[in-house]
Enzyme design. Sequence first.
Site, PDB file in Angstrom:
ATOM      1  N   SER A   1       0.832  -1.198   0.000  1.00 12.19           N
ATOM      2  CA  SER A   1       0.000   0.000   0.000  1.00 12.19           C
ATOM      3  C   SER A   1       0.872   1.255   0.000  1.00 12.19           C
ATOM      4  O   SER A   1       0.600   2.227  -0.719  1.00 12.19           O
ATOM      5  CB  SER A   1      -0.918  -0.028   1.216  1.00 12.19           C
ATOM      6  OG  SER A   1      -1.820   1.027   1.152  1.00 12.19           O
TER       7      SER A   1
ATOM      8  N   ARG B   1       1.410   8.616   5.404  1.00  9.38           N
ATOM      9  CA  ARG B   1       0.576   7.812   6.309  1.00  9.38           C
ATOM     10  C   ARG B   1      -0.879   8.281   6.281  1.00  9.38           C
ATOM     11  O   ARG B   1      -1.803   7.474   6.373  1.00  9.38           O
ATOM     12  CB  ARG B   1       1.140   7.864   7.734  1.00  9.38           C
ATOM     13  CG  ARG B   1       0.415   6.909   8.664  1.00  9.38           C
ATOM     14  CD  ARG B   1       1.281   6.431   9.787  1.00  9.38           C
ATOM     15  NE  ARG B   1       0.550   5.512  10.649  1.00  9.38           N
ATOM     16  CZ  ARG B   1       1.121   4.642  11.441  1.00  9.38           C
ATOM     17  NH1 ARG B   1       2.428   4.541  11.478  1.00  9.38           N
ATOM     18  NH2 ARG B   1       0.413   3.844  12.200  1.00  9.38           N
TER      19      ARG B   1
ATOM     20  N   HIS C   1      -2.278   6.965   3.067  1.00 11.39           N
ATOM     21  CA  HIS C   1      -2.408   5.518   3.244  1.00 11.39           C
ATOM     22  C   HIS C   1      -3.673   5.183   4.047  1.00 11.39           C
ATOM     23  O   HIS C   1      -4.441   4.293   3.688  1.00 11.39           O
ATOM     24  CB  HIS C   1      -1.150   5.033   3.978  1.00 11.39           C
ATOM     25  CG  HIS C   1      -0.995   3.553   4.071  1.00 11.39           C
ATOM     26  ND1 HIS C   1       0.206   2.971   4.376  1.00 11.39           N
ATOM     27  CD2 HIS C   1      -1.859   2.539   3.928  1.00 11.39           C
ATOM     28  CE1 HIS C   1       0.053   1.651   4.396  1.00 11.39           C
ATOM     29  NE2 HIS C   1      -1.203   1.375   4.126  1.00 11.39           N
TER      30      HIS C   1
END
Length: 211
Positions: free
Chosen positions: A20, A45, A48
């Site tokens: 990912s 992040r 994500h």
Amino acid sequence: MKPTFMGASTKQGYDIAARSREIVRSLIDEKTKDLTAEEKSIVERIVHSTADPEYADITCMSNDFVLRGLEAVSQGKDILTDISMVKAGINRYTGDVKCYINHEKTIELAGNTEVTRAAAAIEVAASEGFDGVVVIGNAPTALWKVMKMVETGSMNVSAVIGVPVGFVGAAESKKALEGTSIPHLVTQGPKGGTPVAVAAINSLINISKNQ
Ligand SMILES: C/C1=C2N=C(/C=C3N=C(/C(C)=C4\N[C@@](C)([C@@H]5N=C1[C@](C)(CCC(=O)O)[C@H]5CC(=O)O)[C@@](C)(CC(=O)O)[C@@H]4CCC(=O)O)[C@@](C)(CC(=O)O)[C@@H]\3CCC(=O)O)C(C)(C)[C@@H]/2CCC(=O)O
């Protein structure tokens, strides 16, 4: 505690998270090229966690956010969240994560003054001597209260992750935070929320562990 990557702690979980992250990088590499390694990691992040590359455009940090935020979490200072959902997501911090939304003093204060529980909870935190990083994913009134209390010298704050979501006051409160001298991370406009807030603080905690 087992080391994790994006919260994954098993071989299969790690592989999913790593794949990912590769996809995220391919989507936002160009947009994040001017960021420091730490800032880039935080934005990655968030993207994500939300599967929304637009966060690379709307996430903004003050120049001192990473420095002041890392200093605070490395020293194990307290983290204060606006609501329980945000607190629940910060599960790998060795210091204290506090949330006063369901505290009896908060309920009393909100009842007596007719402010939101979210704003009253900030006042209660300050009265209990809070000193550390504030993480707001939902409640604009809590963010306004933090700014007011810092301005009047009644609250000690190292940094603020201010990413409330919604159509009533969220964008305005974040814009106001950008105009202060408080070290901050915001998502401009109405977008934000618990997953964004948790991704940002967990990323900061992770960076501090790897320093
Ligand atoms: C404007 C508010 C929003 N809340 C959202 C999402 C969720 N809120 C949940 C819960 C259970 C609570 N939210 C309150 C904080 C409540 N939410 C608000 C307020 C109306 C106003 C805040 C503000 O504008 O600053 C706020 C009321 C208040 O007095 O502070 C909560 C205190 C309400 C209550 O029970 O009295 C409560 C906090 C409970 C706790 O933390 O223990 C949700 C769990 C509800 C749900 O979806 O079931 C959810 C959490 C979502 C998440 O991802 O974590 C929004 C959507 C952020 C919304 C703002 C959007 C908008 O109206 O434009």
